[in-house]
Write a protein that holds these residues in place. Structure first.
Motif, PDB file in Angstrom:
ATOM      1  N   LYS A 168       0.830  -1.201   0.000  1.00 51.85           N
ATOM      2  CA  LYS A 168       0.000   0.000   0.000  1.00 51.85           C
ATOM      3  C   LYS A 168       0.868   1.257   0.000  1.00 51.85           C
ATOM      4  O   LYS A 168       0.597   2.215  -0.745  1.00 51.85           O
ATOM      5  N   ALA A 169       1.945   1.219   0.805  1.00 51.66           N
ATOM      6  CA  ALA A 169       2.858   2.368   0.847  1.00 51.66           C
ATOM      7  C   ALA A 169       3.583   2.541  -0.482  1.00 51.66           C
ATOM      8  O   ALA A 169       3.784   3.661  -0.958  1.00 51.66           O
ATOM      9  N   ALA A 170       3.973   1.426  -1.088  1.00 49.29           N
ATOM     10  CA  ALA A 170       4.661   1.496  -2.376  1.00 49.29           C
ATOM     11  C   ALA A 170       3.743   2.053  -3.457  1.00 49.29           C
ATOM     12  O   ALA A 170       4.170   2.848  -4.307  1.00 49.29           O
ATOM     13  N   LYS A 171       2.479   1.640  -3.433  1.00 51.77           N
ATOM     14  CA  LYS A 171       1.515   2.135  -4.414  1.00 51.77           C
ATOM     15  C   LYS A 171       1.282   3.626  -4.227  1.00 51.77           C
ATOM     16  O   LYS A 171       1.213   4.388  -5.204  1.00 51.77           O
ATOM     17  N   LEU A 172       1.178   4.053  -2.981  1.00 49.56           N
ATOM     18  CA  LEU A 172       0.969   5.473  -2.685  1.00 49.56           C
ATOM     19  C   LEU A 172       2.157   6.305  -3.159  1.00 49.56           C
ATOM     20  O   LEU A 172       1.986   7.370  -3.763  1.00 49.56           O
ATOM     21  N   ALA A 173       3.368   5.800  -2.892  1.00 45.99           N
ATOM     22  CA  ALA A 173       4.574   6.511  -3.316  1.00 45.99           C
ATOM     23  C   ALA A 173       4.637   6.619  -4.835  1.00 45.99           C
ATOM     24  O   ALA A 173       5.020   7.654  -5.397  1.00 45.99           O
ATOM     25  N   GLU A 174       4.233   5.548  -5.528  1.00 47.03           N
ATOM     26  CA  GLU A 174       4.245   5.566  -6.997  1.00 47.03           C
ATOM     27  C   GLU A 174       3.237   6.563  -7.540  1.00 47.03           C
ATOM     28  O   GLU A 174       3.526   7.303  -8.495  1.00 47.03           O
TER      29      GLU A 174
END
Length: 321
Positions: free
Chosen positions: A297-303
């Motif tokens: 979820k954090a990786a998707k948000l950062a992307e």
């Protein structure tokens, strides 16, 4: 009641998206038992292991004259893009990973070899392997293995030799030791390797099983390996005994899964003394899945932020800005 450990909800045994999270969070980050070196002594053919939709190929390229040993035994993934690691214990057990995203073997199984080194796994020849599907989630089978409250009623023959009155489970880093009778510490070695493998040495023989998940969370494949050093008649007697226990568990698991899928059972609490093995492995699954979910979820948000987009939740609905 609130202080007692709660079971995983029924949805965790029935959800395809949840299994995909488990696959990334648990299976790709674990060490899996493939078997003792005696399993790989047929130089004429390769052995295939499919675990969480990744196929491993085991070959023994040593000359027949080399006898039983680890030299010449190799493991590779069928998909050349998949990188794996392997480990042989001093006692002759072969473990493998499904990716490189796994701790080292000593860090994953802290102290395990102190137990496995008490048995020379090169002495029991492989006698038989069988495989078949079951209509249950992989965790449904592990639930049953990790406790023995059901043993007296489901396994009357087993209970004659190993009374459930004394049965206990000792949990360690990523494995559990089942103790059938504390007064007989050398009478059997019963081990569970997180997440899906077991090894049982008792009754003059040895068996292991893997509960292999499919993309359908209500279906698993059971793989059993049997080892014995006795005569054909002695092996068949042993095999009949251990197969009876396995079939009793199989029927119980299919009924349990049916109740999970029908909503008969949703969630409950676990007995802290008699079901500590279930609590141990379920908590590990829960923790790994939530950590993987939060990481992704954090990786998707950062992307999305990097692309000038931001996904937020407004009044229960996902909105991309």
């Amino acid at each position: 009641m609130e202080s007692l450990t709660r079971t995983l909800p029924a949805s965790w045994f029935c959800s395809p998206p949840l299994y995909q999270l488990e696959r990334r969070a648990v299976f790709l980050k674990s060490w899996h038992l493939l078997g003792p070196v005696t399993r790989f002594q047929d130089r004429s053919k390769s052995l295939l292991y499919e675990i969480a939709q990744i196929t491993l190929i085991v070959e023994n390229n040593s000359p027949e004259s080399a006898g039983i040993g680890i030299e010449g035994i190799t493991v590779r993934a069928e998909d050349e893009s998949v990188q794996i690691r392997t480990h042989f214990t001093p006692s002759g057990l072969l473990f493998a990973t499904l990716s490189l995203d796994t701790p080292s073997f000593p860090d994953f199984f802290v102290g395990l070899e102190n137990l496995t080194n008490t048995v020379d796994f090169t002495k029991l020849p492989h006698r038989r392997s069988i495989s078949y599907e079951g209509r249950f989630n992989w965790k449904t089978m592990i639930d049953g293995f990790q406790e023995c409250l059901h043993c007296q009623y489901t396994h009357p023959t087993f209970s004659k030799y190993y009374p459930p009155t004394f049965y206990s489970v000792s949990n360690h880093s990523n494995f559990s030791q089942h103790i059938a009778d504390p007064s007989k510490p050398n009478d059997g070695l019963f081990l569970y390797f997180f997440p899906i493998c077991t090894l049982n040495v008792y009754g003059g023989g040895m068996s292991s099983f893997r509960t292999l998940p499919s993309t359908n969370p209500g279906v698993s494949r059971m793989e059993f390996d049997y080892y014995h050093a006795g005569t054909e008649e002695e092996f068949e007697e042993y095999y009949k005994f251990v197969r009876q226990v396995a079939l009793e568990d199989f029927e119980l698991c299919e009924k349990a899964q049916e109740n999970l899928e029908r909503g008969v059972y949703g969630e409950g609490v676990l007995n802290p003394a008699k079901e500590n093995g279930v609590a141990f492995y379920q908590q590990k699954v829960r923790k790994a899945v939530w950590e993987q979910h939060n990481k992704e979820k954090a990786a998707k948000l950062a992307e999305e932020q990097g692309n000038g987009k931001l996904e937020i939740t407004v009044e229960g609905k996902s909105v991309t800005l």
